[in-house]
Design an enzyme around this catalytic site. Structure first.
Site, PDB file in Angstrom:
ATOM      1  N   LYS A 282      80.885  -1.292  -0.657  1.00 51.57           N
ATOM      2  CA  LYS A 282      80.542  -1.745   1.393  1.00 51.57           C
ATOM      3  C   LYS A 282      82.062  -0.996   1.686  1.00 51.57           C
ATOM      4  CE  LYS A 282      79.067  -4.168   2.645  1.00 51.57           C
ATOM      5  NZ  LYS A 282      78.246  -5.798   2.855  1.00 51.57           N
TER       6      LYS A 282
ATOM      7  N   SER B 201      78.492 -10.956  -8.501  1.00 53.54           N
ATOM      8  CA  SER B 201      76.785 -10.474  -7.820  1.00 53.54           C
ATOM      9  C   SER B 201      76.188  -9.639  -8.800  1.00 53.54           C
ATOM     10  CB  SER B 201      77.262  -9.674  -5.943  1.00 53.54           C
ATOM     11  OG  SER B 201      77.585  -8.073  -6.713  1.00 53.54           O
TER      12      SER B 201
HETATM   13  N1  PMP Z   1      77.822  -8.060  -3.286  1.00 56.63           N
HETATM   14  C1  PMP Z   1      79.149  -8.368  -3.129  1.00 56.63           C
HETATM   15  C2  PMP Z   1      80.152  -8.725  -4.182  1.00 56.63           C
HETATM   16  C3  PMP Z   1      79.143  -7.792  -1.828  1.00 56.63           C
HETATM   17  O1  PMP Z   1      80.407  -7.886  -1.324  1.00 56.63           O
HETATM   18  C4  PMP Z   1      78.216  -7.589  -0.632  1.00 56.63           C
HETATM   19  C5  PMP Z   1      78.280  -7.377   0.423  1.00 56.63           C
HETATM   20  N2  PMP Z   1      78.799  -8.644   0.780  1.00 56.63           N
HETATM   21  C6  PMP Z   1      76.661  -7.169  -1.953  1.00 56.63           C
HETATM   22  C7  PMP Z   1      76.562  -7.630  -3.223  1.00 56.63           C
HETATM   23  C8  PMP Z   1      75.399  -7.623  -0.551  1.00 56.63           C
HETATM   24  O2  PMP Z   1      75.681  -6.093  -0.074  1.00 56.63           O
HETATM   25  P1  PMP Z   1      74.658  -6.177   1.197  1.00 56.63           P
HETATM   26  O3  PMP Z   1      75.707  -6.405   2.937  1.00 56.63           O
HETATM   27  O4  PMP Z   1      74.215  -4.518   1.972  1.00 56.63           O
HETATM   28  O5  PMP Z   1      73.515  -6.815   1.533  1.00 56.63           O
END
Ligand code: PMP
Length: 359
Positions: free
Chosen positions: A55, A297
């Protein structure tokens, strides 16, 4: 081949004018132990960014696009609703550029995220868990309207997918130049990563199959049900398929406008659900078997990359996004069962030599 310790490094060959210039250009790293032998698995390790997550890219993009368009004036307060990483990225960017930042965040997200934002100079306003992601979003909107602040709107802004198109996607194409890339695996929070990267891959690497994943108990896309939106594209209600899930940063309780482009343009070839506990399990395995330290994630994306790998034809090359560092989860279920006190094994080790024993 020389070993890593004998390798002489060359420096980066340049000096950086600002921490912001260090965002992006994260490495794609081969997985050497966990993957099946008939394929090659790589991870794109976003924890190499200066505030340790994907991010940071979005944060720079939102602030600089708003400066350019005149929506953000010098010294104006920035406000955003975020599950953590966007807030930490924005706090880093706002600190470097001198903007005050206010973040709204659901009370359930990990404590270290709040502390990190406050450490970087931001104010954090918590919102009740009952009001879900929509609650923290509407609180940010309310604060922005009342005070005339700049609302970053990561879920709707065009600055989001744009930065992933200009950086993340291009980096992947450059790093896999002249090599196979059969699969790209990612989850979504705002959808900025998948939408931006897919814009590039569809054009430059049309053979690469894009695999999108979402929590098994919150299959917003899998349900096939559309999102109801307000005039500005923001959600007007919670999505009916949403359930709270442990994969922080993924799948809010609505389908973001930024992600809608990926749905409308069929940017993903496969949509695979992943159970939250698999994210935790694979994050731990990546740490312990590969020395690769990512959050839940990242573990969840990797669980799906492993599933894709098992079924892929021999010689396939798979790239999996790892959005952030595992260090962001010390107080979360990721570290549950990791004790503070010595285990029986550790006590036996302590007692195995005479000196320096704890009482
Ligand atoms: N994993 C984590 C830990 C995140 O903070 C985010 C962003 N919210 C994402 C995945 C997903 O990324 P995106 O917002 O680009 O879809």
């Amino acid at each position: 081949m020389t070993s890593t310790s004998d390798r002489q490094t060359a420096g980066r060959g340049k000096l950086y004018d600002s921490v912001l210039d260090t965002v992006g250009d994260t490495p794609c790293i081969r997985i050497n132990t966990l993957g099946p032998k008939h394929v090659q698995l790589y991870v794109k390790a976003e924890y190499f960014n200066p505030a340790s997550s994907v991010k940071d890219r979005l944060a720079v993009s939102i602030i600089e696009e708003a400066e350019r368009s005149g929506k953000l004036k010098p010294g104006q307060t920035v406000v955003e609703a975020t599950s953590g990483n966007t807030g930490i990225g924005l706090a880093m960017v706002c600190a470097a550029k001198g903007y005050p930042l206010v973040v709204t965040m659901v009370e359930t997200f990990s404590v270290e995220r709040r502390k990190l934002m406050r450490f970087l100079g931001a104010k954090v306003v918590l919102t009740p868990k009952g009001a879900k992601g929509t609650g923290m979003y509407l609180k940010a909107k309310e604060l922005a309207e009342k005070n005339g602040w700049f609302f970053a709107q990561q879920f709707e802004t065009t600055a989001n997918a744009k930065i992933h198109e200009n950086t993340t996607g291009r980096e992947i194409v450059a790093d896999f130049k002249g090599q196979r890339l059969d699969y790209f695996v990612t989850g979504y929070g705002t959808g900025g990563t998948v939408t931006g990267v897919a814009r590039v891959l569809r054009k430059e690497r049309p053979e690469t199959r894009i695999v999108l994943t979402e929590p098994a108990n919150a299959q917003l896309l899998g349900s096939g049900k559309p999102q109801e939106r307000a005039g500005d594209g923001s959600p007007s209600v919670s999505h009916p398929a949403f359930e709270p899930h442990p994969i922080q940063g993924w799948t809010p309780d609505f389908i973001p406008l930024v992600l809608q482009e990926s749905i409308d343009k069929k940017y993903y070839d496969q949509l695979l659900p992943v159970p939250g506990p698999a994210g935790i399990e694979w994050s731990r395995k990546l740490a312990q078997k590969e020395g690769i330290f990512t959050g839940i994630s990242g573990g969840a994306s990797f669980a799906i990359a492993m599933q894709v790998a098992e079924k892929a034809e021999p010689g396939s090359v798979i790239l999996c996004m790892l959005p952030d560092t595992g260090e962001r989860y010390l107080s979360s279920p990721l570290f549950e069962g990791v004790p503070e006190v010595m285990s029986d094994d550790e006590i036996a080790l302590m007692k195995s030599t005479p000196g320096y024993q704890m009482g």
